[in-house]
Design a protein around this motif. Structure first.
Motif, short mmCIF file in Angstrom:
data_model
loop_
_atom_site.label_atom_id
_atom_site.label_comp_id
_atom_site.label_asym_id
_atom_site.label_seq_id
_atom_site.Cartn_x
_atom_site.Cartn_y
_atom_site.Cartn_z
N GLU A 92 12.74 3.50 -4.28
CA GLU A 92 13.58 2.30 -4.32
C GLU A 92 13.52 1.53 -3.00
O GLU A 92 13.47 0.29 -2.98
CB GLU A 92 15.02 2.69 -4.65
CG GLU A 92 15.19 3.26 -6.06
CD GLU A 92 16.63 3.68 -6.33
OE1 GLU A 92 17.46 3.54 -5.39
OE2 GLU A 92 16.91 4.14 -7.44
N ALA A 93 13.53 2.27 -1.89
CA ALA A 93 13.46 1.61 -0.57
C ALA A 93 12.14 0.87 -0.39
O ALA A 93 12.09 -0.24 0.15
CB ALA A 93 13.67 2.64 0.54
N LEU A 94 11.05 1.50 -0.84
CA LEU A 94 9.74 0.84 -0.73
C LEU A 94 9.67 -0.42 -1.60
O LEU A 94 9.12 -1.44 -1.18
CB LEU A 94 8.63 1.82 -1.11
CG LEU A 94 8.38 2.96 -0.13
CD1 LEU A 94 7.35 3.93 -0.68
CD2 LEU A 94 7.92 2.41 1.23
N VAL A 95 10.23 -0.34 -2.79
CA VAL A 95 10.24 -1.52 -3.67
C VAL A 95 11.08 -2.63 -3.06
O VAL A 95 10.69 -3.80 -3.05
CB VAL A 95 10.75 -1.12 -5.07
CG1 VAL A 95 10.97 -2.38 -5.91
CG2 VAL A 95 9.76 -0.20 -5.75
N GLN A 96 12.26 -2.25 -2.55
CA GLN A 96 13.11 -3.26 -1.92
C GLN A 96 12.45 -3.87 -0.69
O GLN A 96 12.55 -5.08 -0.46
CB GLN A 96 14.45 -2.63 -1.55
CG GLN A 96 15.32 -2.24 -2.74
CD GLN A 96 16.61 -1.58 -2.31
OE1 GLN A 96 16.86 -1.37 -1.11
NE2 GLN A 96 17.45 -1.23 -3.29
N ARG A 97 11.79 -3.01 0.09
CA ARG A 97 11.08 -3.52 1.27
C ARG A 97 9.98 -4.50 0.87
O ARG A 97 9.82 -5.56 1.49
CB ARG A 97 10.48 -2.35 2.05
CG ARG A 97 9.69 -2.75 3.29
CD ARG A 97 10.57 -3.40 4.32
NE ARG A 97 9.82 -3.72 5.52
CZ ARG A 97 10.31 -4.42 6.54
NH1 ARG A 97 11.56 -4.87 6.50
NH2 ARG A 97 9.57 -4.66 7.61
N LEU A 142 0.83 -1.22 0.00
CA LEU A 142 0.00 0.00 0.00
C LEU A 142 0.86 1.27 0.00
O LEU A 142 0.57 2.24 -0.70
CB LEU A 142 -0.91 -0.02 1.22
CG LEU A 142 -2.07 -1.02 1.18
CD1 LEU A 142 -2.81 -1.03 2.51
CD2 LEU A 142 -3.03 -0.70 0.05
N ARG A 143 1.94 1.25 0.80
CA ARG A 143 2.82 2.42 0.82
C ARG A 143 3.49 2.64 -0.53
O ARG A 143 3.60 3.79 -1.01
CB ARG A 143 3.87 2.25 1.91
CG ARG A 143 3.37 2.54 3.31
CD ARG A 143 4.51 2.62 4.28
NE ARG A 143 5.18 1.33 4.42
CZ ARG A 143 4.86 0.43 5.32
NH1 ARG A 143 3.85 0.66 6.15
NH2 ARG A 143 5.51 -0.70 5.40
N ALA A 144 3.95 1.53 -1.14
CA ALA A 144 4.60 1.69 -2.45
C ALA A 144 3.61 2.21 -3.48
O ALA A 144 3.95 3.11 -4.30
CB ALA A 144 5.17 0.33 -2.89
N ARG A 145 2.38 1.74 -3.47
CA ARG A 145 1.38 2.21 -4.42
C ARG A 145 1.00 3.66 -4.15
O ARG A 145 0.85 4.48 -5.08
CB ARG A 145 0.15 1.30 -4.37
CG ARG A 145 -0.90 1.67 -5.41
CD ARG A 145 -1.98 0.62 -5.52
NE ARG A 145 -2.68 0.42 -4.26
CZ ARG A 145 -2.57 -0.66 -3.50
NH1 ARG A 145 -1.75 -1.65 -3.88
NH2 ARG A 145 -3.23 -0.77 -2.37
N ALA A 146 0.84 4.00 -2.86
CA ALA A 146 0.49 5.38 -2.51
C ALA A 146 1.61 6.35 -2.88
O ALA A 146 1.36 7.46 -3.39
CB ALA A 146 0.18 5.48 -1.02
#
Length: 360
Positions: A163-168, A52-56
């Protein structure tokens, strides 16, 4: 207190086997439930929040681009229609930031990057976005270079956050896959363990229950067919061993009873033969008046009944008061003293004796 496996009954062994399988299945169920609970309670929410965070954040970045593109078009052309993109981007950015506020990150680095990105968005909006949107056609607009610098500053903090959100998300997804793999491996391990245990228990039951029961059934068939000399010695549960012992005792009793019955039959057969011989001899005695014939029949019958090789018949002479060997003088024994005939001689001799010899 530990008991010898040979002292356990058949019911106890079967109960122990079922208890062992039950403990194995229950343990596997508990471990699987714990693994599923850890995945569902801890890992799955983190994965969903990260997604959800990555999409937001992606939606927020797209909204910022729409705002920046609309404002640049409006300032360069003076066409108010470009403000529609800015307005739409402003609404979408507010929604995206609201979603990010509802799902804060527990990772300090990501949380700090999200704050820095939000501050860069606000600086761009306050210093250039709002002044540019409020500029009237023909009026002096804010510096385009200043807007570019502010937007570049926003990009410099937004790119690492994305990038951090994708990696997470990838890390959490990998953990989830590992957890699923662990659950599958655990299920396979339990299945293999249950299969191995089932095979071992099958061999154990085959050796300790099936084989002794088969031996007992085979022994019962032998008894049914009349073979009372065979015995059975089975191991396994205590009740099967006691059953085999009782069966052997019963067979021994039947064998002894059969031997006694056989001896009784032999004795009855011998007595029957002797009785028939006695009856035959009595019939011959009663049918003959010849003393010589009677004496000979006595010798033959006595020898046949007793199994003697020689029989001597002694006659009592009442007149002379002495014993006469029937073999000494057959004529005298047959006629008696004074030339009596067979009838008179038999009347004169009232007592008969016999000596029997088994050797010559």
């Amino acid at each position: 207190m530990a008991t010898n496996p040979q002292d356990r009954t058949l019911a106890q062994r079967l109960s122990w086997t079922f208890v062992l399988f039950g403990v194995l299945v229950a343990g596997a169920f508990v471990v699987t439930l714990i693994a599923f609970g850890v995945s569902w309670i801890w890992l799955t929410p983190q994965l969903e929040d990260s997604a959800l965070r990555a999409r937001a954040q992606s939606n927020a970045h797209a909204a910022m681009i729409d705002e920046e593109t609309g404002l640049r078009g409006y300032i360069q052309t003076g066409d108010v229609r470009f403000l529609d993109a800015y307005t739409r981007g402003e609404t979408e950015l507010a929604q995206a930031n609201a979603e990010l506020a509802l799902h804060p990150s527990s990772v300090p680095e990501i949380a700090a990057a999200m704050i820095n990105t939000r501050l860069a968005e606000e600086r761009w909006r306050e210093r250039w976005g709002e002044p540019a949107s409020n500029t009237r056609p023909g009026a002096i607009a804010p510096s385009m270079s200043e807007g570019k610098d502010l937007f570049d500053a926003y990009r410099r903090v937004q790119s690492p956050l994305a990038e951090a959100l994708v990696q997470r998300s990838e890390v959490l997804s990998l953990r989830n896959q590992r957890m699923i793999t662990a659950r599958v491996a655990l299920a396979l391990g339990v299945f293999v363990a249950a299969l191995i245990l089932a095979m071992r228990q099958h061999r154990k039951l085959q050796d300790e229950i099936v084989a002794p029961v088969a031996a007992l059934l085979n022994h019962i068939r032998l008894i049914r067919d009349g073979h009372l000399d065979a015995t059975v010695d089975v191991g396994g549960p205590r009740d099967l061993a006691e059953l085999a012992k009782g069966l052997n005792e019963m067979v021994g009793t039947l064998r002894a009873a059969r031997e006694v019955a056989a001896e009784r039959d032999d004795a009855l057969r011998v007595h029957s033969v002797r009785l028939r011989q006695i009856l035959d001899a009595s019939r011959e005695f009663s049918e003959s008046l010849n003393l010589r014939y009677v004496v000979g029949s006595v010798r033959e019958s006595t020898a046949a009944l007793g199994g003697y090789q020689r029989v001597v018949v002694w006659l009592m002479d009442d007149e002379q008061r002495r014993l006469i060997d029937s073999e000494e003088d057959h004529s005298g024994a047959a006629t008696g003293a004074g030339g009596r005939d067979g009838t008179q001689a038999r009347g004169a001799r009232r007592q008969v004796g016999a000596d029997c010899f088994r050797g010559t």
